[in-house]
Scaffold this motif. Sequence first.
Motif, PDB file in Angstrom:
ATOM      1  N   ILE A 117       1.120  -1.297   0.035  1.00 34.41           N
ATOM      2  CA  ILE A 117      -0.198  -0.071  -0.095  1.00 34.41           C
ATOM      3  C   ILE A 117       0.909   1.274   0.091  1.00 34.41           C
ATOM      4  CG2 ILE A 117      -1.652   1.292   1.454  1.00 34.41           C
ATOM      5  CD1 ILE A 117      -2.882  -1.349   2.162  1.00 34.41           C
ATOM      6  N   GLN A 118       1.899   1.128   0.829  1.00 31.56           N
ATOM      7  CA  GLN A 118       2.718   2.381   0.765  1.00 31.56           C
ATOM      8  C   GLN A 118       3.536   2.577  -0.630  1.00 31.56           C
ATOM      9  OE1 GLN A 118       5.377   1.405   4.185  1.00 31.56           O
ATOM     10  NE2 GLN A 118       4.091   2.388   5.530  1.00 31.56           N
ATOM     11  N   MET A 119       3.835   1.542  -0.993  1.00 33.44           N
ATOM     12  CA  MET A 119       4.502   1.777  -2.383  1.00 33.44           C
ATOM     13  C   MET A 119       3.490   2.342  -3.577  1.00 33.44           C
ATOM     14  SD  MET A 119       6.929  -1.658  -2.535  1.00 33.44           S
ATOM     15  CE  MET A 119       7.039  -1.816  -4.259  1.00 33.44           C
ATOM     16  N   LEU A 120       2.214   1.637  -3.553  1.00 33.23           N
ATOM     17  CA  LEU A 120       1.155   2.081  -4.550  1.00 33.23           C
ATOM     18  C   LEU A 120       0.814   3.737  -3.912  1.00 33.23           C
ATOM     19  CD1 LEU A 120      -1.279  -0.821  -4.479  1.00 33.23           C
ATOM     20  CD2 LEU A 120       0.155   0.051  -6.271  1.00 33.23           C
ATOM     21  N   ALA A 121       1.025   4.177  -2.957  1.00 29.96           N
ATOM     22  CA  ALA A 121       0.778   5.590  -2.648  1.00 29.96           C
ATOM     23  C   ALA A 121       1.819   6.705  -2.989  1.00 29.96           C
ATOM     24  CB  ALA A 121       0.339   5.646  -1.144  1.00 29.96           C
ATOM     25  N   GLY A 122       2.795   5.930  -3.363  1.00 27.13           N
ATOM     26  CA  GLY A 122       3.966   6.571  -3.512  1.00 27.13           C
ATOM     27  C   GLY A 122       4.962   7.224  -2.389  1.00 27.13           C
ATOM     28  N   GLN A 123       4.808   6.350  -1.304  1.00 22.50           N
ATOM     29  CA  GLN A 123       5.295   6.742  -0.155  1.00 22.50           C
ATOM     30  C   GLN A 123       6.532   5.813   0.046  1.00 22.50           C
ATOM     31  OE1 GLN A 123       2.686   6.558   3.180  1.00 22.50           O
ATOM     32  NE2 GLN A 123       1.753   8.408   2.576  1.00 22.50           N
ATOM     33  N   ARG A 124       7.605   6.149   0.884  1.00 17.04           N
ATOM     34  CA  ARG A 124       8.540   5.397   1.334  1.00 17.04           C
ATOM     35  C   ARG A 124       8.263   4.037   2.174  1.00 17.04           C
ATOM     36  NH1 ARG A 124      12.210   5.327   5.686  1.00 17.04           N
ATOM     37  NH2 ARG A 124      13.839   4.071   5.332  1.00 17.04           N
ATOM     38  N   PRO A 125       8.488   2.965   1.499  1.00 16.38           N
ATOM     39  CA  PRO A 125       7.639   1.645   2.383  1.00 16.38           C
ATOM     40  C   PRO A 125       8.528   1.402   3.634  1.00 16.38           C
ATOM     41  CG  PRO A 125       8.883   0.901   0.273  1.00 16.38           C
ATOM     42  CD  PRO A 125       8.840   2.297   0.510  1.00 16.38           C
ATOM     43  N   PHE A 126       7.617   0.944   4.623  1.00 11.57           N
ATOM     44  CA  PHE A 126       8.011   0.536   5.674  1.00 11.57           C
ATOM     45  C   PHE A 126       9.084  -0.242   5.909  1.00 11.57           C
ATOM     46  CE2 PHE A 126       7.347  -2.010   9.926  1.00 11.57           C
ATOM     47  CZ  PHE A 126       7.719  -0.982  10.752  1.00 11.57           C
ATOM     48  N   ILE A 127       8.824  -1.587   5.161  1.00  8.48           N
ATOM     49  CA  ILE A 127       9.980  -2.369   4.829  1.00  8.48           C
ATOM     50  C   ILE A 127      10.251  -2.450   3.314  1.00  8.48           C
ATOM     51  CG2 ILE A 127      10.544  -4.979   4.923  1.00  8.48           C
ATOM     52  CD1 ILE A 127       8.836  -5.200   7.395  1.00  8.48           C
ATOM     53  N   SER A 128      11.504  -2.128   2.957  1.00 10.88           N
ATOM     54  CA  SER A 128      11.832  -1.986   1.733  1.00 10.88           C
ATOM     55  C   SER A 128      11.981  -3.229   0.986  1.00 10.88           C
ATOM     56  CB  SER A 128      13.430  -1.232   1.436  1.00 10.88           C
ATOM     57  OG  SER A 128      13.662  -1.171   0.158  1.00 10.88           O
ATOM     58  N   TYR A 129      11.272  -3.431  -0.175  1.00  9.52           N
ATOM     59  CA  TYR A 129      11.437  -4.652  -1.032  1.00  9.52           C
ATOM     60  C   TYR A 129      12.710  -4.970  -1.627  1.00  9.52           C
ATOM     61  CZ  TYR A 129      10.815  -8.340  -4.474  1.00  9.52           C
ATOM     62  OH  TYR A 129      11.130  -9.194  -5.285  1.00  9.52           O
ATOM     63  N   ASP A 130      13.678  -3.813  -2.000  1.00  5.90           N
ATOM     64  CA  ASP A 130      14.998  -3.874  -2.394  1.00  5.90           C
ATOM     65  C   ASP A 130      15.897  -4.279  -1.167  1.00  5.90           C
ATOM     66  OD1 ASP A 130      13.748  -3.219  -4.941  1.00  5.90           O
ATOM     67  OD2 ASP A 130      13.993  -1.178  -4.532  1.00  5.90           O
ATOM     68  N   ALA A 131      15.587  -4.026  -0.040  1.00  8.70           N
ATOM     69  CA  ALA A 131      16.670  -4.201   0.736  1.00  8.70           C
ATOM     70  C   ALA A 131      16.541  -5.594   1.268  1.00  8.70           C
ATOM     71  CB  ALA A 131      16.350  -3.106   1.819  1.00  8.70           C
ATOM     72  N   VAL A 132      15.358  -6.165   1.341  1.00 10.40           N
ATOM     73  CA  VAL A 132      14.886  -7.360   1.610  1.00 10.40           C
ATOM     74  C   VAL A 132      15.640  -8.290   0.638  1.00 10.40           C
ATOM     75  CG1 VAL A 132      13.097  -8.998   2.085  1.00 10.40           C
ATOM     76  CG2 VAL A 132      12.998  -6.828   3.313  1.00 10.40           C
ATOM     77  N   ALA A 133      15.382  -7.967  -0.616  1.00 11.36           N
ATOM     78  CA  ALA A 133      15.805  -8.875  -1.795  1.00 11.36           C
ATOM     79  C   ALA A 133      17.309  -8.709  -1.744  1.00 11.36           C
ATOM     80  CB  ALA A 133      15.227  -8.541  -3.178  1.00 11.36           C
ATOM     81  N   GLU A 134      17.879  -7.755  -1.712  1.00 10.24           N
ATOM     82  CA  GLU A 134      19.373  -7.482  -1.473  1.00 10.24           C
ATOM     83  C   GLU A 134      19.760  -8.421  -0.538  1.00 10.24           C
ATOM     84  OE1 GLU A 134      22.693  -4.346  -1.195  1.00 10.24           O
ATOM     85  OE2 GLU A 134      20.957  -3.773  -2.076  1.00 10.24           O
ATOM     86  N   THR A 135      19.332  -8.289   0.801  1.00 13.05           N
ATOM     87  CA  THR A 135      19.885  -9.011   1.826  1.00 13.05           C
ATOM     88  C   THR A 135      19.715 -10.635   1.670  1.00 13.05           C
ATOM     89  OG1 THR A 135      19.489  -7.356   3.315  1.00 13.05           O
ATOM     90  CG2 THR A 135      19.787  -9.413   4.624  1.00 13.05           C
ATOM     91  N   LEU A 136      18.641 -11.110   1.115  1.00 13.44           N
ATOM     92  CA  LEU A 136      18.507 -12.584   0.724  1.00 13.44           C
ATOM     93  C   LEU A 136      19.385 -12.878  -0.247  1.00 13.44           C
ATOM     94  CD1 LEU A 136      14.631 -12.948   1.239  1.00 13.44           C
ATOM     95  CD2 LEU A 136      16.322 -13.534   2.911  1.00 13.44           C
ATOM     96  N   ASN A 137      19.736 -12.018  -1.329  1.00 15.99           N
ATOM     97  CA  ASN A 137      20.235 -12.468  -2.392  1.00 15.99           C
ATOM     98  C   ASN A 137      21.890 -12.780  -2.088  1.00 15.99           C
ATOM     99  OD1 ASN A 137      18.507 -12.767  -4.556  1.00 15.99           O
ATOM    100  ND2 ASN A 137      18.495 -10.696  -5.123  1.00 15.99           N
ATOM    101  N   ARG A 138      22.350 -11.831  -1.127  1.00 17.29           N
ATOM    102  CA  ARG A 138      23.708 -11.963  -0.448  1.00 17.29           C
ATOM    103  C   ARG A 138      24.024 -12.960   0.408  1.00 17.29           C
ATOM    104  NH1 ARG A 138      25.015  -6.642   2.212  1.00 17.29           N
ATOM    105  NH2 ARG A 138      22.824  -6.430   2.120  1.00 17.29           N
ATOM    106  N   ALA A 139      22.789 -13.663   0.757  1.00 15.81           N
ATOM    107  CA  ALA A 139      22.970 -14.823   1.925  1.00 15.81           C
ATOM    108  C   ALA A 139      23.287 -15.930   1.215  1.00 15.81           C
ATOM    109  CB  ALA A 139      21.714 -15.076   2.721  1.00 15.81           C
ATOM    110  N   ARG A 140      24.165 -16.857   2.077  1.00 17.28           N
ATOM    111  CA  ARG A 140      24.929 -18.021   1.382  1.00 17.28           C
ATOM    112  C   ARG A 140      24.222 -19.073   2.364  1.00 17.28           C
ATOM    113  NH1 ARG A 140      29.921 -17.907  -1.684  1.00 17.28           N
ATOM    114  NH2 ARG A 140      30.034 -19.781  -0.607  1.00 17.28           N
ATOM    115  N   TRP A 141      24.251 -20.229   1.527  1.00 18.55           N
ATOM    116  CA  TRP A 141      23.660 -21.373   2.430  1.00 18.55           C
ATOM    117  C   TRP A 141      24.565 -21.680   3.573  1.00 18.55           C
ATOM    118  CZ3 TRP A 141      19.095 -22.925   1.836  1.00 18.55           C
ATOM    119  CH2 TRP A 141      18.288 -22.491   0.661  1.00 18.55           C
TER     120      TRP A 141
END
Length: 178
Positions: free
Chosen positions: A30-54
């Motif tokens: 909802i925050q992304m659709l409203a043009g506001q800065r999201p409470f939890i950034s999807y990009d930050a979460v995706a970047e953190t998970l992509n950097r994680a190794r098994w």
Amino acid sequence: MIRRPRRSLPAILSALALLAAAVLVATSAIQMLAGQRPFISYDAVAETLNRARWDDWGVAVAGGVAAALGLVLLLSAALPGSATVVPLDDDRDGLDSGASRRGLRTTLRAAAAEVDGVRSARLAVRRDVVTATVRTDRVRGEGLRDAVHAALERRLEEISLAARPALQVRVRSTRSRA
């Protein structure tokens, strides 16, 4: 008739965890659709998970916690709980009836408390055993154990359970033996 307890606590905890995750995702969307800065950034979460190794410790700990939680939920759903209703003898009339464990414990406690010399009684009703712990003001408890056992036997005869539990009676004296 053997009723088992509902598994409401694991279901409530699972539902609350899923609700919290859904609220976080919906809030961010909802925050992304409203043009506001999201409470939890999807990009930050995706970047953190992509950097994680098994072989990272964080991934191993999160996987272990998730597996343990899943195993606990699976076992709580699969294993039967203790019966909440104890079946009564059907007396060959075809009726299916039972007594609640709490009601059985209360009536047996009352039977034990009616015995002369018993100050208080505590009972535990399990599947195969009824354990009574009675307190007395007598210095010597000879005969009291047998009297309580007989009173409980009589009450169990009146109730007529389908499976007769074994009885254990313990006598505790509150007076000193000096």
